[in-house]
Design a protein around this motif. Structure first.
Motif, PDB file in Angstrom:
ATOM      1  N   PRO A 103      -2.720   2.950  19.792  1.00 51.12           N
ATOM      2  CA  PRO A 103      -1.395   3.558  19.585  1.00 51.12           C
ATOM      3  C   PRO A 103      -0.243   2.549  19.547  1.00 51.12           C
ATOM      4  N   GLU A 104      -0.293   1.545  20.411  1.00 47.05           N
ATOM      5  CA  GLU A 104       0.792   0.562  20.440  1.00 47.05           C
ATOM      6  C   GLU A 104       0.846  -0.238  19.142  1.00 47.05           C
ATOM      7  N   VAL A 105      -0.334  -0.613  18.631  1.00 45.53           N
ATOM      8  CA  VAL A 105      -0.392  -1.372  17.383  1.00 45.53           C
ATOM      9  C   VAL A 105       0.043  -0.488  16.227  1.00 45.53           C
ATOM     10  N   TYR A 106      -0.418   0.757  16.222  1.00 48.02           N
ATOM     11  CA  TYR A 106      -0.014   1.694  15.163  1.00 48.02           C
ATOM     12  C   TYR A 106       1.501   1.763  15.050  1.00 48.02           C
ATOM     13  N   GLN A 107       2.168   1.903  16.186  1.00 50.00           N
ATOM     14  CA  GLN A 107       3.625   2.036  16.154  1.00 50.00           C
ATOM     15  C   GLN A 107       4.283   0.753  15.686  1.00 50.00           C
ATOM     16  N   ARG A 108       3.713  -0.373  16.099  1.00 52.39           N
ATOM     17  CA  ARG A 108       4.279  -1.662  15.685  1.00 52.39           C
ATOM     18  C   ARG A 108       4.203  -1.833  14.169  1.00 52.39           C
ATOM     19  N   LEU A 109       3.034  -1.543  13.603  1.00 53.33           N
ATOM     20  CA  LEU A 109       2.881  -1.633  12.155  1.00 53.33           C
ATOM     21  C   LEU A 109       3.765  -0.610  11.449  1.00 53.33           C
ATOM     22  N   ARG A 110       3.822   0.573  12.009  1.00 49.97           N
ATOM     23  CA  ARG A 110       4.651   1.633  11.409  1.00 49.97           C
ATOM     24  C   ARG A 110       6.118   1.231  11.363  1.00 49.97           C
ATOM     25  N   ASN A 111       6.534   0.446  12.336  1.00 47.08           N
ATOM     26  CA  ASN A 111       7.942   0.062  12.409  1.00 47.08           C
ATOM     27  C   ASN A 111       8.355  -0.916  11.320  1.00 47.08           C
ATOM     28  N   TYR A 112       7.399  -1.729  10.814  1.00 48.05           N
ATOM     29  CA  TYR A 112       7.819  -2.695   9.796  1.00 48.05           C
ATOM     30  C   TYR A 112       7.116  -2.542   8.447  1.00 48.05           C
ATOM     31  N   ALA A 113       6.086  -1.708   8.337  1.00 48.17           N
ATOM     32  CA  ALA A 113       5.348  -1.582   7.076  1.00 48.17           C
ATOM     33  C   ALA A 113       6.300  -1.252   5.925  1.00 48.17           C
ATOM     34  N   PRO A 114       6.310  -2.058   4.860  1.00 48.64           N
ATOM     35  CA  PRO A 114       7.277  -1.844   3.768  1.00 48.64           C
ATOM     36  C   PRO A 114       7.202  -0.457   3.141  1.00 48.64           C
ATOM     37  N   TYR A 115       5.990   0.032   2.886  1.00 45.56           N
ATOM     38  CA  TYR A 115       5.836   1.317   2.205  1.00 45.56           C
ATOM     39  C   TYR A 115       6.403   2.451   3.050  1.00 45.56           C
ATOM     40  N   GLU A 116       6.068   2.477   4.338  1.00 44.78           N
ATOM     41  CA  GLU A 116       6.531   3.566   5.212  1.00 44.78           C
ATOM     42  C   GLU A 116       8.046   3.538   5.406  1.00 44.78           C
ATOM     43  N   ASN A 117       8.670   2.369   5.322  1.00 45.34           N
ATOM     44  CA  ASN A 117      10.082   2.237   5.675  1.00 45.34           C
ATOM     45  C   ASN A 117      11.028   2.215   4.482  1.00 45.34           C
ATOM     46  N   VAL A 118      10.516   2.482   3.287  1.00 49.39           N
ATOM     47  CA  VAL A 118      11.418   2.682   2.148  1.00 49.39           C
ATOM     48  C   VAL A 118      12.326   3.875   2.459  1.00 49.39           C
ATOM     49  N   CYS A 119      13.613   3.730   2.187  1.00 52.32           N
ATOM     50  CA  CYS A 119      14.542   4.815   2.516  1.00 52.32           C
ATOM     51  C   CYS A 119      15.619   4.932   1.446  1.00 52.32           C
ATOM     52  N   ALA A 120      16.487   5.903   1.598  1.00 55.60           N
ATOM     53  CA  ALA A 120      17.546   6.159   0.627  1.00 55.60           C
ATOM     54  C   ALA A 120      18.665   5.149   0.821  1.00 55.60           C
ATOM     55  N   GLN A 121      18.583   4.049   0.119  1.00 51.58           N
ATOM     56  CA  GLN A 121      19.612   3.015   0.162  1.00 51.58           C
ATOM     57  C   GLN A 121      19.541   2.220  -1.149  1.00 51.58           C
ATOM     58  N   ALA A 122      20.518   1.361  -1.359  1.00 55.17           N
ATOM     59  CA  ALA A 122      20.530   0.524  -2.553  1.00 55.17           C
ATOM     60  C   ALA A 122      19.636  -0.695  -2.328  1.00 55.17           C
ATOM     61  N   TYR A 123      18.805  -0.985  -3.315  1.00 58.13           N
ATOM     62  CA  TYR A 123      17.921  -2.147  -3.270  1.00 58.13           C
ATOM     63  C   TYR A 123      18.294  -3.119  -4.384  1.00 58.13           C
ATOM     64  N   PRO A 124      17.976  -4.407  -4.222  1.00 58.01           N
ATOM     65  CA  PRO A 124      18.215  -5.359  -5.311  1.00 58.01           C
ATOM     66  C   PRO A 124      17.281  -5.084  -6.493  1.00 58.01           C
ATOM     67  N   ALA A 125      17.553  -5.753  -7.611  1.00 55.67           N
ATOM     68  CA  ALA A 125      16.622  -5.715  -8.739  1.00 55.67           C
ATOM     69  C   ALA A 125      15.275  -6.264  -8.270  1.00 55.67           C
ATOM     70  N   LEU A 126      14.185  -5.630  -8.733  1.00 54.80           N
ATOM     71  CA  LEU A 126      12.874  -5.973  -8.181  1.00 54.80           C
ATOM     72  C   LEU A 126      11.803  -5.968  -9.262  1.00 54.80           C
ATOM     73  N   LEU A 127      11.052  -7.068  -9.326  1.00 55.50           N
ATOM     74  CA  LEU A 127       9.879  -7.181 -10.195  1.00 55.50           C
ATOM     75  C   LEU A 127       8.652  -7.275  -9.305  1.00 55.50           C
ATOM     76  N   VAL A 128       7.712  -6.362  -9.487  1.00 57.12           N
ATOM     77  CA  VAL A 128       6.491  -6.298  -8.682  1.00 57.12           C
ATOM     78  C   VAL A 128       5.297  -6.528  -9.599  1.00 57.12           C
ATOM     79  N   VAL A 129       4.419  -7.439  -9.209  1.00 55.78           N
ATOM     80  CA  VAL A 129       3.257  -7.792 -10.021  1.00 55.78           C
ATOM     81  C   VAL A 129       1.982  -7.481  -9.239  1.00 55.78           C
ATOM     82  N   ALA A 130       1.024  -6.812  -9.883  1.00 51.15           N
ATOM     83  CA  ALA A 130      -0.244  -6.459  -9.245  1.00 51.15           C
ATOM     84  C   ALA A 130      -1.403  -6.841 -10.162  1.00 51.15           C
TER      85      ALA A 130
END
Length: 681
Positions: A586-613
């Motif tokens: 549980p402690e690790v789950y919460q730690r990862l949840r606190n910073y994981a990029p996907y989970e923490n996307v929110c309603a705000q302005a972001y810079p221009a972004l190019l993502v490559v996969a």
């Protein structure tokens, strides 16, 4: 009518884009194709700029070139690149009687031509290993980007070709001294190197000789520097174990030097010391920065180890290279690489280098008995040099320097080492390079800031032909050496992993703030970039402080870290617990949840972004980038470009050919210039 981006379907549940993980489904492929069409259309107006950048970069590179030949026995081995070819060809010729490095066209033999093998598609060459009698060539090929290799052996006398019966090989190939036995490694269902096999060429038969059931451990086999021993290393991220076998007894029994124990990491090599064959062992049993030990060839158990160099809390012992006439230690002190030459009966000698900030590595140890060793040296403004070190008098000779065609002078550029102060007072190093007049201008300039910060990897300064296209346009290029990397030793790495991972993100943010506060740049001109675990870094800081940056590039980004670590069936997840933690706790789950990029996307302005996969990426699955972009599209409140480029025929390293790589770089640079309003109209 404005161009509208694709909108991914949102499914019910806590992860509305989980459906994008259905590899090869028509809906997923259609979405990825739609995103590819979108970025191509959105950037169609930059086609001329991309072509200009590509030709700029290409014009600086000596496209037809010969590598520095490596002498081995009666032969010189080398590669040759030809203009227009994606890959170098591999050759050998007879070694000159005067021991020079002059190649002989009359005796030249083509060993391997990857251009012919690629056939225009993806190709990565793994192992390229010539047998001790130099009559056989063993090599491995990845044709998809999935890092699963086919294994081949070519007879260099008659040209016949044999394939080895492996369906999931990691690409490594190691010869025994009988010239008839090859050892290779297979992957388990989670893409972990776990099984060592022995192949007998005359019979065509392979058999398993070792299996590692613990899913935290990777298996790796290699030859010792002396060429007299084979070494099997089993390593997790915090523990290791080595087994050894005389190279002339391939059917013999492997012997363990030191059984694994928690937090004990060590590696071994075999060479000649004080007139006899001995083992040298690099171990952290007395301190996290490692110490050096020696052991007799036939008495090498852990209680028999004798201390050669004690642990130093200020200096990291990163590795060693053995020669008959001495050994070279690779050290790291105050963030810089240092090489120290040790010879029997003499005081250790540190090698001098010309620049204050540089990258230095062993390029080629050459033959074990050779009095020479080759170094690769480069800095942010100095193209790579291959230097020959004479072990007897420590003199260095530059044998080859990477050519930069056109108008280029390293004197026109200056590199610096700056320091940013972290939230806890820690000083974070920043390496940067720019044209001298840009740094002297005392005006904010466009700045490209790169970061990684994981696995103890070091981002040592490197030269780039392509980067000159940005520097000549007034850019500053900088590297943030954040905690989680290894630039300042093992403690620096540990301070940016597991429960301390947030330090990596805050360090990067403080570096960005320092670069703006110093007047070198400003948020409207600051671009950030990172790949793989560095993509996690970029994704997190964009959530935390998006206003600091104008644009970002995330390549094969590890942004769905929580869901990935929750799925032990995915490749490599279990081995990653020692880097990120196990979210079943549980402690690790919460730690990862606190910073994981996907989970923490929110309603705000972001810079221009190019993502490559990469669709065939087995390290960071394609869907991490796809899910992240889909959620960003749904949540973000700005009108800045958000682009997803999925290479459908590539893996973790991107496209395989050199010109394909240059075009990818040109695309990224054009995107940056557009995002900063610096592109010509």
């Amino acid at each position: 009518m404005p161009l509208l981006p694709p909108q991914a379907r949102r499914a019910p549940g806590s992860d509305p884009y989980h459906w994008l993980q259905q590899r090869d489904s028509p809906e997923v492929l259609a979405y990825l194709e739609a995103e590819n069409h979108y970025w191509q259309t959105a950037l169609a107006g930059q086609q001329a700029l991309r072509e200009q950048l590509f030709e700029e970069i290409r014009s600086r590179i000596q496209e037809t070139d010969l590598s520095l030949p490596s002498p081995w026995g009666p032969w010189l081995y080398y590669t040759r690149t030809q203009a227009g070819d994606e890959y170098p060809r591999h050759y050998r010729c007879r070694r000159p009687a005067d021991d020079s490095l002059q190649t002989d066209p009359d005796s030249e033999q083509l060993l391997l031509d990857p251009n012919q093998l690629a056939g225009g598609g993806y190709l990565a060459l793994g192992a390229f290993s010539v047998s001790p009698d130099q009559q056989w060539l063993a090599y491995s090929l990845d044709r998809s980007g999935e890092e699963i290799y086919q294994l081949f052996v070519s007879n260099l006398l008659d040209g016949s070709l044999h394939s080895l019966p492996s369906e999931a090989a990691d690409g490594s190939l190691v010869w025994a001294n009988d010239n008839q036995t090859l050892f290779y490694v297979s992957l388990d269902d989670c893409h972990r190197p776990w099984r060592l096999l022995r192949h007998h060429l005359p019979s065509g038969h392979s058999e398993v000789v070792f299996e590692e059931p613990d899913e935290r451990f990777f298996l790796h086999c290699y030859r010792s520097s002396s060429e007299r021993q084979l070494i099997l290393q089993l390593a997790s991220k915090t523990c290791s174990e080595c087994w050894v076998l005389p190279a002339d007894q391939p059917a013999g029994t492997w012997q363990c030097l030191a059984a694994r124990s928690p937090e004990h990491e060590y590696e071994v090599d075999h060479g000649w010391l004080d007139g006899r064959w001995q083992w040298l062992i690099r171990s952290n049993q007395t301190g996290i920065n490692f110490a050096l030990y020696r052991a007799e060839e036939h008495a090498a158990q852990r209680p028999d180890w004798q201390l050669l160099r004690a642990h130093d809390p200020q200096v990291m012992l990163e590795g060693l290279t053995l020669k008959r006439d001495g050994y070279l230690l690779s050290l790291r002190e105050q963030g810089l690489q240092v090489l120290e030459l040790c010879r029997s009966g003499q005081v250790p000698c540190r090698l001098e280098m010309p620049d204050a900030v540089y990258s230095l590595a062993i390029y080629d140890s050459l033959e074990f008995d050779s009095p020479y060793l080759r170094l690769r040296y480069e800095s942010l403004q100095c193209p790579a040099q291959i230097r020959q070190l004479h072990l007897h008098d420590t003199t260095q000779q530059v044998l080859k320097q990477t050519v930069v065609l056109g108008e280029f002078s390293s004197e026109e550029y200056a590199s610096q080492r700056l320091w940013a102060t972290a939230h806890d007072g820690q000083q974070i190093p920043i390496s940067l390079v720019a044209r001298r007049e840009v740094l002297a201008g005392q005006q904010p300039a466009p700045l490209y800031l790169y970061g990684y910060g994981a696995y103890g990897e070091c981002l040592d300064p490197w030269f780039s032909h392509a980067r000159l296209s940005l520097l000549q346009r007034g850019f500053i290029f900088a590297i943030a050496h954040v905690r989680g990397g290894g630039e300042l030793g093992e403690a620096w790495y540990r301070a940016g992993k597991l429960a301390h991972k947030e330090n990596s993100f805050s360090d990067f943010i403080h570096c960005a703030e320092q670069l703006s506060a110093s007047g070198l740049t400003c948020p409207a001109q600051l671009v950030i970039s990172g790949g793989s675990a560095g993509g996690l870094l970029i994704g997190t800081v964009l959530n935390q402080r998006p206003e600091l940056f104008a644009a970002a590039i995330a390549e094969v980004p590890f942004v769905d870290v929580l869901n990935t670590m929750l799925d032990p069936e995915l490749p490599l997840t279990i081995t990653e617990y020692e880097e990120w933690g196990n979210p079943q706790e549980p402690e690790v789950y919460q730690r990862l949840r606190n910073y994981a990029p996907y989970e923490n996307v929110c309603a705000q302005a972001y810079p221009a972004l190019l993502v490559v996969a990469g669709y065939h990426d087995t390290r960071v699955q394609y869907w991490e980038a796809a899910k992240w972009v889909a959620k960003l599209r749904h949540c973000k409140t700005d009108q800045h470009l958000l682009l997803l480029k999925t290479d459908l025929e590539a893996g973790h390293g991107g496209m395989s050919g050199r010109y394909q790589g240059l075009r990818d770089t040109a695309l990224e640079y054009a995107f940056i210039l557009h995002a900063l309003n610096l592109a010509p109209h």
